[in-house]
Design a protein around this motif. Structure first.
Motif, PDB file in Angstrom:
ATOM      1  N   HIS A  21       0.747  -1.174   0.065  1.00 35.51           N
ATOM      2  CA  HIS A  21      -0.045  -0.136  -0.080  1.00 35.51           C
ATOM      3  C   HIS A  21       0.729   1.285  -0.068  1.00 35.51           C
ATOM      4  O   HIS A  21       1.322   1.604   0.928  1.00 35.51           O
ATOM      5  CB  HIS A  21      -0.717   0.153   1.173  1.00 35.51           C
ATOM      6  N   ARG A  22       1.059   1.665  -1.254  1.00 34.74           N
ATOM      7  CA  ARG A  22       2.372   2.912  -1.386  1.00 34.74           C
ATOM      8  C   ARG A  22       1.374   4.157  -0.864  1.00 34.74           C
ATOM      9  O   ARG A  22       0.305   4.313  -1.300  1.00 34.74           O
ATOM     10  CB  ARG A  22       2.556   2.996  -2.781  1.00 34.74           C
ATOM     11  N   VAL A  23       2.285   5.064  -0.332  1.00 34.60           N
ATOM     12  CA  VAL A  23       1.617   6.368   0.140  1.00 34.60           C
ATOM     13  C   VAL A  23       2.565   7.349  -0.571  1.00 34.60           C
ATOM     14  O   VAL A  23       2.239   8.560  -0.728  1.00 34.60           O
ATOM     15  CB  VAL A  23       1.775   6.571   1.344  1.00 34.60           C
ATOM     16  N   LEU A  24       3.879   6.919  -1.019  1.00 29.97           N
ATOM     17  CA  LEU A  24       4.635   7.981  -1.950  1.00 29.97           C
ATOM     18  C   LEU A  24       5.557   7.131  -2.768  1.00 29.97           C
ATOM     19  O   LEU A  24       5.816   6.036  -2.609  1.00 29.97           O
ATOM     20  CB  LEU A  24       5.667   8.696  -0.728  1.00 29.97           C
ATOM     21  N   ASP A  25       5.744   7.544  -3.992  1.00 29.35           N
ATOM     22  CA  ASP A  25       6.698   6.885  -4.914  1.00 29.35           C
ATOM     23  C   ASP A  25       6.996   7.968  -5.822  1.00 29.35           C
ATOM     24  O   ASP A  25       6.263   8.560  -6.706  1.00 29.35           O
ATOM     25  CB  ASP A  25       5.583   5.790  -5.640  1.00 29.35           C
ATOM     26  N   ASP A  26       8.458   8.242  -5.880  1.00 27.29           N
ATOM     27  CA  ASP A  26       8.732   9.081  -6.831  1.00 27.29           C
ATOM     28  C   ASP A  26      10.248   8.628  -7.155  1.00 27.29           C
ATOM     29  O   ASP A  26      10.537   7.541  -6.917  1.00 27.29           O
ATOM     30  CB  ASP A  26       9.019  10.588  -6.112  1.00 27.29           C
ATOM     31  N   GLY A  27      10.915   9.500  -7.880  1.00 27.30           N
ATOM     32  CA  GLY A  27      12.583   8.954  -8.306  1.00 27.30           C
ATOM     33  C   GLY A  27      13.432   8.923  -7.113  1.00 27.30           C
ATOM     34  O   GLY A  27      14.385   8.137  -7.230  1.00 27.30           O
ATOM     35  N   VAL A  28      13.117   9.111  -5.823  1.00 26.79           N
ATOM     36  CA  VAL A  28      13.869   8.934  -4.593  1.00 26.79           C
ATOM     37  C   VAL A  28      13.552   7.914  -3.716  1.00 26.79           C
ATOM     38  O   VAL A  28      14.545   7.175  -3.208  1.00 26.79           O
ATOM     39  CB  VAL A  28      14.179  10.331  -3.937  1.00 26.79           C
ATOM     40  N   ALA A  29      12.488   7.635  -3.447  1.00 26.60           N
ATOM     41  CA  ALA A  29      11.919   6.790  -2.324  1.00 26.60           C
ATOM     42  C   ALA A  29      10.427   6.115  -2.602  1.00 26.60           C
ATOM     43  O   ALA A  29       9.762   6.876  -3.555  1.00 26.60           O
ATOM     44  CB  ALA A  29      11.746   7.695  -1.126  1.00 26.60           C
ATOM     45  N   VAL A  30      10.189   5.388  -2.014  1.00 25.15           N
ATOM     46  CA  VAL A  30       9.027   4.774  -1.963  1.00 25.15           C
ATOM     47  C   VAL A  30       8.553   4.415  -0.408  1.00 25.15           C
ATOM     48  O   VAL A  30       9.516   4.141   0.329  1.00 25.15           O
ATOM     49  CB  VAL A  30       9.083   3.394  -2.666  1.00 25.15           C
ATOM     50  N   VAL A  63       1.508  11.785   7.852  1.00 27.42           N
ATOM     51  CA  VAL A  63       0.864  10.883   8.868  1.00 27.42           C
ATOM     52  C   VAL A  63       0.095  11.613   9.990  1.00 27.42           C
ATOM     53  O   VAL A  63      -0.899  11.112  10.331  1.00 27.42           O
ATOM     54  CB  VAL A  63       2.191   9.996   9.447  1.00 27.42           C
ATOM     55  N   GLU A  64       0.894  12.744  10.496  1.00 24.84           N
ATOM     56  CA  GLU A  64       0.035  13.508  11.455  1.00 24.84           C
ATOM     57  C   GLU A  64      -1.047  14.132  10.896  1.00 24.84           C
ATOM     58  O   GLU A  64      -2.120  14.309  11.477  1.00 24.84           O
ATOM     59  CB  GLU A  64       1.071  14.611  11.947  1.00 24.84           C
ATOM     60  N   LEU A  65      -1.009  14.890   9.584  1.00 25.80           N
ATOM     61  CA  LEU A  65      -2.224  15.747   9.166  1.00 25.80           C
ATOM     62  C   LEU A  65      -3.325  14.597   8.854  1.00 25.80           C
ATOM     63  O   LEU A  65      -4.158  14.738   8.935  1.00 25.80           O
ATOM     64  CB  LEU A  65      -1.577  16.331   7.946  1.00 25.80           C
ATOM     65  N   GLY A  66      -2.885  13.472   8.041  1.00 22.47           N
ATOM     66  CA  GLY A  66      -3.790  12.623   7.487  1.00 22.47           C
ATOM     67  C   GLY A  66      -4.465  11.771   8.300  1.00 22.47           C
ATOM     68  O   GLY A  66      -5.757  11.453   8.242  1.00 22.47           O
ATOM     69  N   GLY A  69      -4.590  12.734  11.774  1.00 15.76           N
ATOM     70  CA  GLY A  69      -5.044  13.531  12.926  1.00 15.76           C
ATOM     71  C   GLY A  69      -4.410  13.248  14.223  1.00 15.76           C
ATOM     72  O   GLY A  69      -4.648  13.218  15.173  1.00 15.76           O
ATOM     73  N   SER A  70      -2.979  12.465  13.888  1.00 13.69           N
ATOM     74  CA  SER A  70      -2.312  12.122  15.312  1.00 13.69           C
ATOM     75  C   SER A  70      -1.710  13.307  15.800  1.00 13.69           C
ATOM     76  O   SER A  70      -1.373  14.339  15.431  1.00 13.69           O
ATOM     77  CB  SER A  70      -1.313  11.027  14.811  1.00 13.69           C
ATOM     78  N   ALA A  71      -1.390  13.281  17.198  1.00 13.61           N
ATOM     79  CA  ALA A  71      -0.785  14.413  18.026  1.00 13.61           C
ATOM     80  C   ALA A  71       0.872  14.625  17.300  1.00 13.61           C
ATOM     81  O   ALA A  71       1.285  15.559  17.704  1.00 13.61           O
ATOM     82  CB  ALA A  71      -0.858  14.147  19.370  1.00 13.61           C
ATOM     83  N   GLY A  72       1.498  13.487  16.824  1.00 10.85           N
ATOM     84  CA  GLY A  72       2.874  13.585  16.571  1.00 10.85           C
ATOM     85  C   GLY A  72       3.163  12.259  15.755  1.00 10.85           C
ATOM     86  O   GLY A  72       2.141  11.361  15.400  1.00 10.85           O
ATOM     87  N   SER A  73       4.615  11.897  15.671  1.00 14.12           N
ATOM     88  CA  SER A  73       5.014  10.808  15.291  1.00 14.12           C
ATOM     89  C   SER A  73       6.220  10.457  15.787  1.00 14.12           C
ATOM     90  O   SER A  73       7.015  11.221  16.205  1.00 14.12           O
ATOM     91  CB  SER A  73       4.979  10.998  13.711  1.00 14.12           C
ATOM     92  N   PHE A  74       6.324   9.035  15.535  1.00 13.29           N
ATOM     93  CA  PHE A  74       7.990   8.402  16.086  1.00 13.29           C
ATOM     94  C   PHE A  74       8.509   8.276  14.623  1.00 13.29           C
ATOM     95  O   PHE A  74       7.992   7.420  13.813  1.00 13.29           O
ATOM     96  CB  PHE A  74       7.566   7.307  16.838  1.00 13.29           C
ATOM     97  N   VAL A  75       9.822   8.599  14.644  1.00 16.32           N
ATOM     98  CA  VAL A  75      10.656   8.495  13.278  1.00 16.32           C
ATOM     99  C   VAL A  75      11.908   7.721  13.776  1.00 16.32           C
ATOM    100  O   VAL A  75      12.697   8.307  14.462  1.00 16.32           O
ATOM    101  CB  VAL A  75      10.710   9.737  12.574  1.00 16.32           C
ATOM    102  N   ALA A  76      12.178   6.455  13.263  1.00 15.77           N
ATOM    103  CA  ALA A  76      13.453   5.800  13.444  1.00 15.77           C
ATOM    104  C   ALA A  76      13.760   4.900  12.502  1.00 15.77           C
ATOM    105  O   ALA A  76      12.995   4.406  11.597  1.00 15.77           O
ATOM    106  CB  ALA A  76      13.141   4.813  14.885  1.00 15.77           C
ATOM    107  N   ALA A  77      15.029   4.458  12.270  1.00 15.07           N
ATOM    108  CA  ALA A  77      15.841   3.595  11.908  1.00 15.07           C
ATOM    109  C   ALA A  77      16.538   2.607  12.286  1.00 15.07           C
ATOM    110  O   ALA A  77      17.324   3.418  13.418  1.00 15.07           O
ATOM    111  CB  ALA A  77      16.483   4.303  10.673  1.00 15.07           C
ATOM    112  N   ASN A  78      16.750   1.430  12.233  1.00 17.58           N
ATOM    113  CA  ASN A  78      17.697   0.690  12.993  1.00 17.58           C
ATOM    114  C   ASN A  78      18.805   0.274  11.570  1.00 17.58           C
ATOM    115  O   ASN A  78      18.494   0.221  10.300  1.00 17.58           O
ATOM    116  CB  ASN A  78      16.936  -0.962  12.983  1.00 17.58           C
ATOM    117  N   ASN A  79      19.930   0.160  12.383  1.00 17.47           N
ATOM    118  CA  ASN A  79      21.135  -0.293  11.117  1.00 17.47           C
ATOM    119  C   ASN A  79      21.569  -1.601  11.819  1.00 17.47           C
ATOM    120  O   ASN A  79      22.033  -1.887  12.931  1.00 17.47           O
ATOM    121  CB  ASN A  79      22.142   0.945  11.639  1.00 17.47           C
TER     122      ASN A  79
END
Length: 137
Positions: free
Chosen positions: A16-25, A71-74, A76-86
């Motif tokens: 279920h794609r929400v963004l798809d452009d030349g840089v990222a999906v 994610v927040e706007l669409g 209606g969340s109060a915020g977001s958690f953004v993280a990446a594991n390596n």
């Protein structure tokens, strides 16, 4: 190479794609923490953030920033958690950033692991020096 995220990027693995452009999906996580949990991946295969070419970092994280705002706007969340594991806890060895909608009292408690204090200021200073040396190399 057998990478499920490369297959999503190529369109051979459904998502279920929400963004798809030349840089990222960006697409919904199949095992979300909450509805709206999105994974943002670079189009090209890079196992970790350290492997992402420097010229690609800015454009990639602009997409992460846009997804976090959406994610927040669409939702209606109060915020977001953004993280990446390596590597550790990285279930798919293709760089991916989690964007998770957050709300007060949603059940998540800060980070998902216990925090540990440095034994003293000297211990903290030693760790900081090791990191400065690694950055200088």
């Amino acid at each position: 190479m057998d990478c499920v995220f490369c297959a999503v990027v190529a369109g051979t693995e459904p998502a279920h794609r929400v963004l798809d452009d030349g840089v990222a999906v960006a697409f919904l996580d199949r095992r979300p923490l909450f509805p709206g949990h999105v994974l943002v991946v670079p189009r090209d295969h890079h196992p970790t953030l350290a492997d992402l070419p420097a010229a690609d970092v800015g454009p990639f994280f602009l997409r992460v920033q846009r997804v976090a705002a959406a994610v927040e706007l669409g939702l209606g969340s109060a915020g977001s958690f953004v993280a990446a594991n390596n590597r550790v806890s990285q279930s798919v060895p293709h760089l991916h950033v989690h964007v998770v909608p957050r709300n007060p009292k949603d059940g998540l408690r800060g980070f998902f692991w216990p925090r540990r204090a440095y034994s003293d200021e000297a211990d903290a200073a030693l760790v900081a020096e090791r990191l400065r040396a690694a950055l200088a190399s």
